[in-house]
Structures are given as structure tokens and as C-alpha cells.
Design a protein around this motif. Structure first.
Motif, PDB file in Angstrom:
ATOM      1  N   THR A 217       0.838  -1.273   0.080  1.00 55.27           N
ATOM      2  CA  THR A 217      -0.056  -0.026  -0.116  1.00 55.27           C
ATOM      3  C   THR A 217       1.017   1.233  -0.066  1.00 55.27           C
ATOM      4  OG1 THR A 217      -1.738  -1.188   0.990  1.00 55.27           O
ATOM      5  CG2 THR A 217      -1.944   1.283   1.295  1.00 55.27           C
ATOM      6  N   SER A 218       2.015   1.385   0.791  1.00 56.24           N
ATOM      7  CA  SER A 218       2.633   2.625   0.923  1.00 56.24           C
ATOM      8  C   SER A 218       3.308   2.734  -0.539  1.00 56.24           C
ATOM      9  CB  SER A 218       4.103   2.296   1.805  1.00 56.24           C
ATOM     10  OG  SER A 218       4.628   1.167   1.558  1.00 56.24           O
ATOM     11  N   ILE A 219       3.677   2.016  -1.407  1.00 53.67           N
ATOM     12  CA  ILE A 219       4.022   2.415  -3.002  1.00 53.67           C
ATOM     13  C   ILE A 219       2.966   2.792  -3.679  1.00 53.67           C
ATOM     14  CG2 ILE A 219       5.038   1.187  -4.943  1.00 53.67           C
ATOM     15  CD1 ILE A 219       6.233  -1.181  -3.244  1.00 53.67           C
ATOM     16  N   HIS A 220       1.741   2.316  -3.483  1.00 56.51           N
ATOM     17  CA  HIS A 220       0.643   2.904  -4.179  1.00 56.51           C
ATOM     18  C   HIS A 220       0.533   4.293  -3.531  1.00 56.51           C
ATOM     19  CE1 HIS A 220      -1.492  -0.742  -5.808  1.00 56.51           C
ATOM     20  NE2 HIS A 220      -0.537  -1.359  -5.286  1.00 56.51           N
ATOM     21  N   ALA A 221       0.559   4.441  -2.421  1.00 56.09           N
ATOM     22  CA  ALA A 221       0.307   5.910  -1.608  1.00 56.09           C
ATOM     23  C   ALA A 221       1.582   6.829  -2.247  1.00 56.09           C
ATOM     24  CB  ALA A 221       0.383   6.001  -0.142  1.00 56.09           C
ATOM     25  N   ALA A 222       2.672   6.319  -2.429  1.00 58.15           N
ATOM     26  CA  ALA A 222       3.630   7.054  -2.845  1.00 58.15           C
ATOM     27  C   ALA A 222       3.483   7.677  -4.361  1.00 58.15           C
ATOM     28  CB  ALA A 222       5.068   6.374  -3.099  1.00 58.15           C
ATOM     29  N   VAL A 223       2.832   6.405  -5.194  1.00 59.86           N
ATOM     30  CA  VAL A 223       2.501   7.169  -6.583  1.00 59.86           C
ATOM     31  C   VAL A 223       1.322   8.108  -6.554  1.00 59.86           C
ATOM     32  CG1 VAL A 223       1.532   6.172  -8.773  1.00 59.86           C
ATOM     33  CG2 VAL A 223       3.171   4.913  -7.523  1.00 59.86           C
TER      34      VAL A 223
END
Ligand SMILES: CSCCC(=O)C(=O)COP(=O)(O)O
Ligand SMILES: [Zn+2]
Length: 217
Positions: free
Chosen positions: A91-97
Motif C-alpha cells: 500500500t505504501s508504494i501505491h500511496a507514494a504514486v
């Protein structure tokens, strides 16, 4: 926003959850999300665009239903209605995008050719990049075929938020980024204005990685 009992998904957005489940099944059937691998997210429409629905962690991705989704704050990944489902471990990678681009949807898969490219890129300790030019398919990524672009490749740190921080740092600095990134020895993450555009872009990335794997460069 009211949460549906026993899931983290907001009431009234079953259609969005069903769409995520449909895409997940499609990628599973292609062999791009084998087993429980891969994760998808999409921003909710209109006034709720600060919220994204993301696939729950560890579920068989060919068998998701509308209720296997978790509502998170798009820009941070914070779970909005803690419940029995865990949001994707990535999820944190999605949020970074979402934080650093205008993405409306993010797709992460372990598609075979992109994963070959991610394995060959050699980003074990430091981020590197995969240089692309010349392919007509670059137009499908919103780029000129004559343009030279670099797809970033990040180390597959066991601490996923560390990957996310590097992704956010890169996307925040870069001027003209392709709408995708590779994670070494892992897979590919692609985004678009909605799930359909993200899927089209993913198909172009995968086709380019197939050409590279076949020795065209
Ligand atoms: C079985 S693949 C290992 C985890 C992974 O890379 C992935 O894409 C799925 O993680 P999630 O937490 O979203 O199920
Ligand atoms: Zn993965």
C-alpha cells in the motif's frame, strides 16, 4: 463514509470494488498475478478522491470479490476503517504514486517479461534504470517513440516503506517520468488516470519487456 461491516471497504462503492475484482481476475487469468501476488488500487470518484480502494493482502487474486477491498487515504495509505482485512503489503508504494503523480489507479503485477527485466536490471543495492527508446509502443505510455526514457528500477528492500520512500523521492524529483517502475527481482507497478488506462499502459510495458527479453534493444 460508512464502512461495510466486516470489511474495510466504504459502503456505496461495491461497484468500484467489483471493478477491482474484475481486473484482478483478468490479470490472474493471464498469469500476471499468480497465486496471491499483485495488488490493485483506484481512487474513489468525485468528492471522495482522497480515498482509494486497494486489494486486501494475501488473498488469491483470481478469486477476489467486491468485499476484498480496503479503503485507505490515497496519499498516505492509512487504513480508514480498521477491520479484519489487511490492506496490501505494498500500500505504501501505491500511496507514494498517488502523492507524487496525478494517478487515479495503480496496478502492481508479477507479469513474466517485466519481471525478467526487473531481475536483469541488477538493482540489488541502489536504484538503477532501464533505458527505453525507439519502440513504437512508447506512444502507448504517452511518450514519443523517438524519445529516450528511463524506467526506474528500485531495490526490493524487505522494508516496503523504504521502497515507497525511494519511489516518492524519485517521482518527486523527476521531470518527465514514464508511468511505471520496476522493483528488482519482483515485478512492475504502473499507473494511469483510471484502471483502463493503467491496464493499457501495463500491456505496453509488458510488450516492450518481451521485446527486450527476446533480444531486441
Ligand atoms: C506472493 S507474492 C508476495 C507479495 C507480493 O509481492 C505481492 O505483490 C502481493 O502482496 P499483497 O500484500 O498485496 O497480497
Ligand atoms: Zn508484488
Amino acid at each position: 463514509m460508512t464502512a461495510v461491516p466486516d470489511t474495510g471497504a466504504p459502503a456505496g462503492h461495491e461497484a468500484v470494488g467489483a471493478e477491482l475484482a474484475r481486473y484482478s481476475r483478468m490479470f490472474y487469468e493471464r498469469g500476471w498475478m499468480p497465486g496471491t501476488s499483485g495488488n490493485l488500487s483506484v481512487r474513489l470518484p468525485g468528492a471522495e478522491a482522497d480515498t482509494a480502494l486497494i486489494t486486501a493482502s494475501g488473498r488469491a487474486k483470481g478469486e477476489l470479490t467486491a468485499h476484498d477491498m480496503v479503503a485507505v487515504r490515497a496519499g498516505s495509505g492509512e487504513v480508514l476503517h480498521p477491520g479484519p482485512l489487511r490492506a496490501s503489503a505494498e500500500t505504501s508504494i501505491h500511496a507514494a504514486v498517488y502523492r507524487t503523480t496525478d494517478a487515479g489507479a495503480v496496478i502492481h503485477v508479477h507479469s513474466p517479461y517485466a519481471t525478467v527485466a526487473a531481475c536483469r536490471a541488477g538493482a540489488r543495492e541502489h536504484a538503477t534504470s532501464l533505458e527505453l527508446t525507439r519502440f513504437e509502443l512508447l506512444k502507448g505510455l504517452g511518450l514519443d517513440a523517438a524519445e529516450r526514457t528511463e524506467v526506474p528500477v528500485f531495490p526490493n528492500w524487505p522494508d516496503v516503506p523504504r521502497i515507497a520512500a525511494e519511489v516518492a523521492g524519485h517521482l518527486g524529483r523527476a521531470e518527465r517520468c514514464p508511468p511505471g517502475l520496476l522493483i528488482a527481482d519482483h515485478g512492475i507497478t504502473v499507473w494511469g488516470s483510471d484502471l483502463a488506462q493503467a491496464r493499457n499502459r501495463l500491456e505496453c510495458f509488458e510488450a516492450i519487456c518481451q521485446l527486450l527479453t527476446l533480444g531486441v534493444d
